[in-house]
Design a protein around this motif. Structure first.
Motif, PDB file in Angstrom:
ATOM      1  N   SER A 234       0.838  -1.201   0.000  1.00  0.00           N
ATOM      2  CA  SER A 234       0.000   0.000   0.000  1.00  0.00           C
ATOM      3  C   SER A 234       0.874   1.251   0.000  1.00  0.00           C
ATOM      4  CB  SER A 234      -0.935   0.024   1.215  1.00  0.00           C
ATOM      5  OG  SER A 234      -0.208   0.238   2.400  1.00  0.00           O
ATOM      6  N   VAL A 235       0.481   2.219  -0.820  1.00  0.00           N
ATOM      7  CA  VAL A 235       1.145   3.520  -0.855  1.00  0.00           C
ATOM      8  C   VAL A 235       0.085   4.585  -0.626  1.00  0.00           C
ATOM      9  CG1 VAL A 235       2.492   5.153  -2.215  1.00  0.00           C
ATOM     10  CG2 VAL A 235       2.923   2.696  -2.442  1.00  0.00           C
ATOM     11  N   VAL A 236       0.192   5.275   0.498  1.00  0.00           N
ATOM     12  CA  VAL A 236      -0.770   6.315   0.859  1.00  0.00           C
ATOM     13  C   VAL A 236      -0.061   7.661   0.877  1.00  0.00           C
ATOM     14  CG1 VAL A 236      -2.362   7.179   2.617  1.00  0.00           C
ATOM     15  CG2 VAL A 236      -2.115   4.709   2.252  1.00  0.00           C
ATOM     16  N   PRO A 237      -0.514   8.625   0.062  1.00  0.00           N
ATOM     17  CA  PRO A 237       0.034   9.975   0.178  1.00  0.00           C
ATOM     18  C   PRO A 237      -0.517  10.638   1.437  1.00  0.00           C
ATOM     19  CG  PRO A 237      -1.678   9.910  -1.510  1.00  0.00           C
ATOM     20  CD  PRO A 237      -1.511   8.505  -1.018  1.00  0.00           C
ATOM     21  N   VAL A 238       0.372  11.102   2.291  1.00  0.00           N
ATOM     22  CA  VAL A 238       0.002  11.663   3.595  1.00  0.00           C
ATOM     23  C   VAL A 238       0.343  13.152   3.600  1.00  0.00           C
ATOM     24  CG1 VAL A 238       0.486  11.610   6.070  1.00  0.00           C
ATOM     25  CG2 VAL A 238       0.388   9.470   4.771  1.00  0.00           C
ATOM     26  N   GLN A 239      -0.596  13.958   4.105  1.00  0.00           N
ATOM     27  CA  GLN A 239      -0.320  15.388   4.229  1.00  0.00           C
ATOM     28  C   GLN A 239      -0.239  15.770   5.700  1.00  0.00           C
ATOM     29  OE1 GLN A 239      -3.546  17.296   2.177  1.00  0.00           O
ATOM     30  NE2 GLN A 239      -4.951  17.112   3.902  1.00  0.00           N
ATOM     31  N   PHE A 240       0.662  16.700   6.007  1.00  0.00           N
ATOM     32  CA  PHE A 240       0.812  17.078   7.412  1.00  0.00           C
ATOM     33  C   PHE A 240      -0.001  18.310   7.779  1.00  0.00           C
ATOM     34  CE2 PHE A 240       4.686  18.285   5.051  1.00  0.00           C
ATOM     35  CZ  PHE A 240       4.610  19.668   5.105  1.00  0.00           C
ATOM     36  N   ASP A 241      -0.757  18.857   6.836  1.00  0.00           N
ATOM     37  CA  ASP A 241      -1.752  19.874   7.157  1.00  0.00           C
ATOM     38  C   ASP A 241      -2.960  19.148   7.739  1.00  0.00           C
ATOM     39  OD1 ASP A 241      -3.700  21.805   7.279  1.00  0.00           O
ATOM     40  OD2 ASP A 241      -3.707  22.263   5.146  1.00  0.00           O
ATOM     41  N   LEU A 242      -3.218  19.325   9.032  1.00  0.00           N
ATOM     42  CA  LEU A 242      -4.295  18.601   9.696  1.00  0.00           C
ATOM     43  C   LEU A 242      -5.615  19.360   9.693  1.00  0.00           C
ATOM     44  CD1 LEU A 242      -2.395  17.155  12.807  1.00  0.00           C
ATOM     45  CD2 LEU A 242      -2.825  16.076  10.596  1.00  0.00           C
ATOM     46  N   THR A 243      -5.656  20.479   8.979  1.00  0.00           N
ATOM     47  CA  THR A 243      -6.886  21.263   8.910  1.00  0.00           C
ATOM     48  C   THR A 243      -8.014  20.451   8.280  1.00  0.00           C
ATOM     49  OG1 THR A 243      -5.548  23.250   8.587  1.00  0.00           O
ATOM     50  CG2 THR A 243      -7.904  23.419   8.101  1.00  0.00           C
ATOM     51  N   ALA A 244      -9.179  20.445   8.911  1.00  0.00           N
ATOM     52  CA  ALA A 244     -10.365  19.815   8.337  1.00  0.00           C
ATOM     53  C   ALA A 244     -11.044  20.841   7.421  1.00  0.00           C
ATOM     54  CB  ALA A 244     -11.306  19.353   9.433  1.00  0.00           C
ATOM     55  N   HIS A 245     -10.538  20.978   6.215  1.00  0.00           N
ATOM     56  CA  HIS A 245     -10.972  22.041   5.305  1.00  0.00           C
ATOM     57  C   HIS A 245     -12.478  21.984   5.022  1.00  0.00           C
ATOM     58  CE1 HIS A 245      -6.943  23.554   4.325  1.00  0.00           C
ATOM     59  NE2 HIS A 245      -6.543  22.301   4.435  1.00  0.00           N
ATOM     60  N   LYS A 246     -13.042  20.793   4.960  1.00  0.00           N
ATOM     61  CA  LYS A 246     -14.464  20.660   4.621  1.00  0.00           C
ATOM     62  C   LYS A 246     -15.380  21.239   5.702  1.00  0.00           C
ATOM     63  CE  LYS A 246     -13.941  16.536   1.707  1.00  0.00           C
ATOM     64  NZ  LYS A 246     -14.318  15.102   1.530  1.00  0.00           N
ATOM     65  N   PHE A 247     -14.843  21.373   6.912  1.00  0.00           N
ATOM     66  CA  PHE A 247     -15.676  21.835   8.014  1.00  0.00           C
ATOM     67  C   PHE A 247     -15.583  23.345   8.249  1.00  0.00           C
ATOM     68  CE2 PHE A 247     -16.510  22.158  12.716  1.00  0.00           C
ATOM     69  CZ  PHE A 247     -17.858  21.834  12.652  1.00  0.00           C
ATOM     70  N   ILE A 248     -14.662  24.003   7.565  1.00  0.00           N
ATOM     71  CA  ILE A 248     -14.427  25.424   7.833  1.00  0.00           C
ATOM     72  C   ILE A 248     -15.680  26.257   7.604  1.00  0.00           C
ATOM     73  CG2 ILE A 248     -13.231  27.479   6.960  1.00  0.00           C
ATOM     74  CD1 ILE A 248     -10.710  25.805   6.738  1.00  0.00           C
ATOM     75  N   ASN A 249     -16.334  26.082   6.457  1.00  0.00           N
ATOM     76  CA  ASN A 249     -17.515  26.911   6.157  1.00  0.00           C
ATOM     77  C   ASN A 249     -18.649  26.689   7.150  1.00  0.00           C
ATOM     78  OD1 ASN A 249     -16.368  28.225   3.977  1.00  0.00           O
ATOM     79  ND2 ASN A 249     -17.061  26.691   2.492  1.00  0.00           N
ATOM     80  N   GLU A 250     -18.876  25.436   7.565  1.00  0.00           N
ATOM     81  CA  GLU A 250     -19.912  25.177   8.558  1.00  0.00           C
ATOM     82  C   GLU A 250     -19.547  25.797   9.900  1.00  0.00           C
ATOM     83  OE1 GLU A 250     -22.152  21.473  10.840  1.00  0.00           O
ATOM     84  OE2 GLU A 250     -21.159  21.118   8.906  1.00  0.00           O
ATOM     85  N   LEU A 251     -18.281  25.711  10.269  1.00  0.00           N
ATOM     86  CA  LEU A 251     -17.830  26.274  11.534  1.00  0.00           C
ATOM     87  C   LEU A 251     -18.028  27.792  11.569  1.00  0.00           C
ATOM     88  CD1 LEU A 251     -16.537  25.500  14.234  1.00  0.00           C
ATOM     89  CD2 LEU A 251     -14.288  25.800  13.175  1.00  0.00           C
ATOM     90  N   LYS A 252     -17.911  28.426  10.410  1.00  0.00           N
ATOM     91  CA  LYS A 252     -18.116  29.879  10.334  1.00  0.00           C
ATOM     92  C   LYS A 252     -19.553  30.287  10.633  1.00  0.00           C
ATOM     93  CE  LYS A 252     -14.407  30.967   7.055  1.00  0.00           C
ATOM     94  NZ  LYS A 252     -14.077  31.393   5.650  1.00  0.00           N
ATOM     95  N   THR A 253     -20.503  29.343  10.524  1.00  0.00           N
ATOM     96  CA  THR A 253     -21.911  29.671  10.810  1.00  0.00           C
ATOM     97  C   THR A 253     -22.214  29.658  12.307  1.00  0.00           C
ATOM     98  OG1 THR A 253     -22.701  27.365  10.701  1.00  0.00           O
ATOM     99  CG2 THR A 253     -22.550  28.591   8.609  1.00  0.00           C
ATOM    100  N   TRP A 254     -21.305  29.179  13.114  1.00  0.00           N
ATOM    101  CA  TRP A 254     -21.511  29.150  14.557  1.00  0.00           C
ATOM    102  C   TRP A 254     -21.396  30.559  15.140  1.00  0.00           C
ATOM    103  CZ3 TRP A 254     -18.675  24.436  17.184  1.00  0.00           C
ATOM    104  CH2 TRP A 254     -19.046  23.262  16.530  1.00  0.00           C
ATOM    105  N   ASN A 255     -22.081  30.804  16.208  1.00  0.00           N
ATOM    106  CA  ASN A 255     -22.049  32.133  16.859  1.00  0.00           C
ATOM    107  C   ASN A 255     -20.912  32.162  17.898  1.00  0.00           C
ATOM    108  OD1 ASN A 255     -24.309  33.148  15.440  1.00  0.00           O
ATOM    109  ND2 ASN A 255     -25.681  32.065  16.868  1.00  0.00           N
ATOM    110  N   LEU A 256     -19.710  32.100  17.409  1.00  0.00           N
ATOM    111  CA  LEU A 256     -18.570  32.011  18.310  1.00  0.00           C
ATOM    112  C   LEU A 256     -18.171  33.366  18.896  1.00  0.00           C
ATOM    113  CD1 LEU A 256     -16.358  29.477  16.329  1.00  0.00           C
ATOM    114  CD2 LEU A 256     -17.790  29.008  18.306  1.00  0.00           C
ATOM    115  N   ASN A 257     -18.594  34.456  18.267  1.00  0.00           N
ATOM    116  CA  ASN A 257     -18.205  35.791  18.755  1.00  0.00           C
ATOM    117  C   ASN A 257     -19.285  36.456  19.607  1.00  0.00           C
ATOM    118  OD1 ASN A 257     -15.566  36.079  17.521  1.00  0.00           O
ATOM    119  ND2 ASN A 257     -16.647  36.058  15.563  1.00  0.00           N
ATOM    120  N   ASP A 258     -20.376  35.755  19.869  1.00  0.00           N
ATOM    121  CA  ASP A 258     -21.447  36.328  20.683  1.00  0.00           C
ATOM    122  C   ASP A 258     -21.123  36.200  22.170  1.00  0.00           C
ATOM    123  OD1 ASP A 258     -22.696  36.889  18.377  1.00  0.00           O
ATOM    124  OD2 ASP A 258     -24.273  35.371  18.561  1.00  0.00           O
TER     125      ASP A 258
END
Length: 258
Positions: A234-258
């Motif tokens: 098995s050969v798996v390309p691994v990236q060391f950027d651990l950011t969950a990019h798919k979740f960023i836009n949903e996370l922006k909808t949270w009221n984190l600054n209230d």
């Protein structure tokens, strides 16, 4: 005459481990090799680095290894750092880590010192590969893996790797004729079901041994676990950027600054 590629070799099982000696033998046929590896086993260290104690990197000569070989008192990531900053006179064309005694497929990549060394090289912009053989024995037979290790390394030198990506290569523990080929795979979804074996010293103080069972939760036929179970490398390309990019836009909808 073109320079031979400069290859940095490291691991997490220690500079004397049979796996790294096999890897060095292969790399010696490809380029100029420099070894910087731990002076003792560092399995399961992940991406740990040494902060609160001194580091040593002592020249050693083992079997028919390269002229430049060092035994380092630090972790696998330390080995790559000190190699780049203090030992090498130019940036290596390739860093290879291993050949690890045991699997680094699926969730194991998170804990792996072998892969962390490769990832550290990748952070520095160096094409890097971690190699593992699914045999934990100190008497593991690395001969069937050698031709595949050489091919993969040569292809990485030829093509390079995208920024931020390294390769995680796992090899089944079978004879050469039984290896069906190489599968480009994804990391299987898995985990460890862990327990602690609780014991007591003669003085009545509790101590623990970590035990556990690996559980593959993924039935996909495009995973590293499927490939290995079916006698593919098995050969798996691994990236060391651990950011969950798919979740960023949903996370922006949270009221984190209230």
């Amino acid at each position: 005459m073109a320079k031979k590629p400069l290859i940095l070799v490291t691991n997490d099982d220690g500079v004397n481990a049979p796996g790294i000696r096999a890897l060095i033998a292969v790399m010696n046929t490809i380029g100029d090799v420099v070894v910087v590896a731990p002076d003792s086993p560092q399995s399961g260290m992940g991406h740990a680095i040494t902060l609160y104690s001194t580091l040593f990197a002592d020249p050693v000569k083992i079997d028919n290894g390269p002229q430049k070989e060092y035994s380092c008192s630090g972790t696998p990531a330390d080995c790559v750092k000190i190699a780049i900053r203090e030992i090498l006179d130019r940036t290596p064309d390739l860093c290879v880590s291993g050949i690890n005694h045991g699997s680094n497929s699926a969730i194991n990549v998170i804990y792996s010192g072998t892969m962390s060394a490769a990832i550290e090289a990748g952070i520095e912009g160096i094409p890097a590969i971690g190699f593992s053989l699914l045999d934990y024995s100190n008497n593991a037979n690395f001969e069937p893996a050698k031709p595949f290790v050489k091919t993969i390394a040569q292809q990485v030198i030829k093509h390079g790797l995208p920024e931020g990506i390294v390769l995680n290569v796992n090899i089944p523990n079978v004879n050469y004729k039984s290896i069906k080929g190489i599968k480009i795979s994804r990391q299987a979804r898995s985990n460890w079901v862990e327990e602690f074996d609780k014991r007591q010293t003669p003085q009545g103080k509790n101590y623990y041994w970590l035990t556990g069972k690996f559980v593959n939760l993924d039935e996909g036929k495009d995973t590293d676990e499927w490939a290995l179970e079916n006698n593919y490398i098995s050969v798996v390309p691994v990236q060391f950027d651990l950011t969950a990019h798919k979740f960023i836009n949903e996370l922006k909808t949270w009221n984190l600054n209230d």
